[in-house]
Design an enzyme around this catalytic site. Sequence first.
Site, PDB file in Angstrom:
ATOM      1  CD  GLU A  85      -3.031   0.947   2.262  1.00  0.00           C
ATOM      2  OE1 GLU A  85      -3.344  -0.175   2.693  1.00  0.00           O
ATOM      3  OE2 GLU A  85      -3.522   2.014   2.680  1.00  0.00           O
ATOM      4  CE  LYS A 280      -6.273  -1.934   5.303  1.00  0.00           C
ATOM      5  NZ  LYS A 280      -5.445  -0.991   4.532  1.00  0.00           N
ATOM      6  CG  ASP A 296       1.729 -16.803  11.412  1.00  0.00           C
ATOM      7  OD1 ASP A 296       0.935 -16.151  10.717  1.00  0.00           O
ATOM      8  OD2 ASP A 296       1.506 -17.972  11.780  1.00  0.00           O
ATOM      9  CG  HIS A 393      -4.659   7.005   0.296  1.00  0.00           C
ATOM     10  ND1 HIS A 393      -4.155   6.285   1.335  1.00  0.00           N
ATOM     11  CD2 HIS A 393      -5.198   6.108  -0.560  1.00  0.00           C
ATOM     12  CE1 HIS A 393      -4.388   5.011   1.135  1.00  0.00           C
ATOM     13  NE2 HIS A 393      -5.015   4.881  -0.013  1.00  0.00           N
TER      14      HIS A 393
HETATM   15  C1  MEV Z   1      -6.121   2.750   4.873  1.00  0.00           C
HETATM   16  O1  MEV Z   1      -5.326   1.658   4.515  1.00  0.00           O
HETATM   17  C2  MEV Z   1      -6.160   2.911   6.372  1.00  0.00           C
HETATM   18  C3  MEV Z   1      -7.124   3.980   6.886  1.00  0.00           C
HETATM   19  O2  MEV Z   1      -8.438   3.739   6.397  1.00  0.00           O
HETATM   20  C4  MEV Z   1      -7.111   3.872   8.395  1.00  0.00           C
HETATM   21  C5  MEV Z   1      -8.156   4.706   9.102  1.00  0.00           C
HETATM   22  O3  MEV Z   1      -9.201   5.016   8.515  1.00  0.00           O
HETATM   23  O4  MEV Z   1      -7.924   5.003  10.296  1.00  0.00           O
HETATM   24  C6  MEV Z   1      -6.719   5.347   6.456  1.00  0.00           C
END
Ligand code: MEV
Length: 439
Positions: A85, A280, A296, A393
């Site tokens: 990413e 995430k 792992d 991003h």
């Molecule tokens: C993207 O990989 C991760 C985010 O969505 C995490 C978040 O929203 O806190 C930017």
Amino acid sequence: MTTPILGFSKLSKQEKIEWVSQHYTNNPSEAKKILERYWNSENDVQKLHDEFIENTITNYYLPLGIAPNFLINDKMYAIPMAIEESSVVAAASKSAKFWLDRGGFKTKVLGTEKVGQVHFIYSGDFAKLEKFFFTVHSKLLEDAKSLIKNMKKRGGGVSKIELRNKSEELHGYYQLHCTFETLDAMGANFINSCLEQFAKTFKQEAQDFHLFDSKEKNIEIVMSILSNYVPNCLVKAEVSCAINELNIDTSTAPLEFANKLLRAIDIANIEPHRAVTHNKGIMNGIDAVILATGNDFRAIEAGVHAYASKDGQYKSLTHASIEDDLFRFWIEIPLALGTVGGLTNLHPLVKLALEILQKPTAKELMQIVAVAGLAQNFAALSSLITTGIQEGHMKMHLLNILNQLGATDKEKVEAVHYFKTHTVSHSAVVEALEKLRAN
Ligand code: MEV
């Protein structure tokens, strides 16, 4: 429909490639070319990779990046991260630099307990089972002595074996709930071998236990396996600063920033849809270091998400507070990691990643990984509550879009320059490239 193949694993690598390209790709010769392009030209490296798993046909590359400038407990680190990413390494680096100027990260290992269980079915009187357990306890350890010997010499081993009665939740179900100290090893093989030996002894000894009747003697071992839920293999990482030092974004005042960040965590704590994405983002940082260091990531993911639900609702793994003038932001997560054994001794890049991290112990690696998760969450929340995530991003994604569109190196340089002052979107990049090509 393609007919099933028997004995696929016995075919040579070339034969496997031939078979899969012929049966499952539109253009077999192109497919073969792609697979071969990713082979390593050094035979010993390729052989190593071939032997990691069954039926290897090629290697699957991920970029390995470095996030520098992490100050952790007053020691500097450059953190290797393996991830696809585009914004993750940049975000980690940005957080590292931000906190470097504000005292860095402080971390602490709160526990290193690993868990494994023998799951079994017993039909009979629990009081008798308890008596049997106390009688057999020392024999369980005695029979596993040769397995435990080396770990014990180094200061680890089996910490505790408990009998747990789960028969109210599931008829006849009991466990040997065992805890281990595995030092710098993740310890999966050690734990599973011990558990299988405990199970064997337990079943055997039950047959001769004088208080059991014929039904009670017949203990059914269902399975023996470590648990990836390790709530007592826990690490904490924290940053803090005076509120007025939270000058992240010129359009958001420090106190407003701090309050909004706390709000973002409050939201994740009551809204699982948000909490999953919040966590995430944390795992973006954690998984990248886990992969780079040959650990792992599936085990870590499973354990971390279970921990996020430990209070009965899935919640944020990070926390924040404002006390007087002080902003604090921290994470507490379970991480069962290893820096010896497994891939760590085998994969040349894993060895190098551990060297870059100054050959950490498993405890040190737990702290570094927790920091990577905290840094990642700080970067994500900082963007989300100020400019929004897309600005940064999409900037990071620009090269991917340009590559998708087949831009030349010269076009890429010009486009990157242009998008320093323009908003990146897929259509804007298409348009900009068309304009460049028209000139
Ligand atoms: C993207 O990989 C991760 C985010 O969505 C995490 C978040 O929203 O806190 C930017």
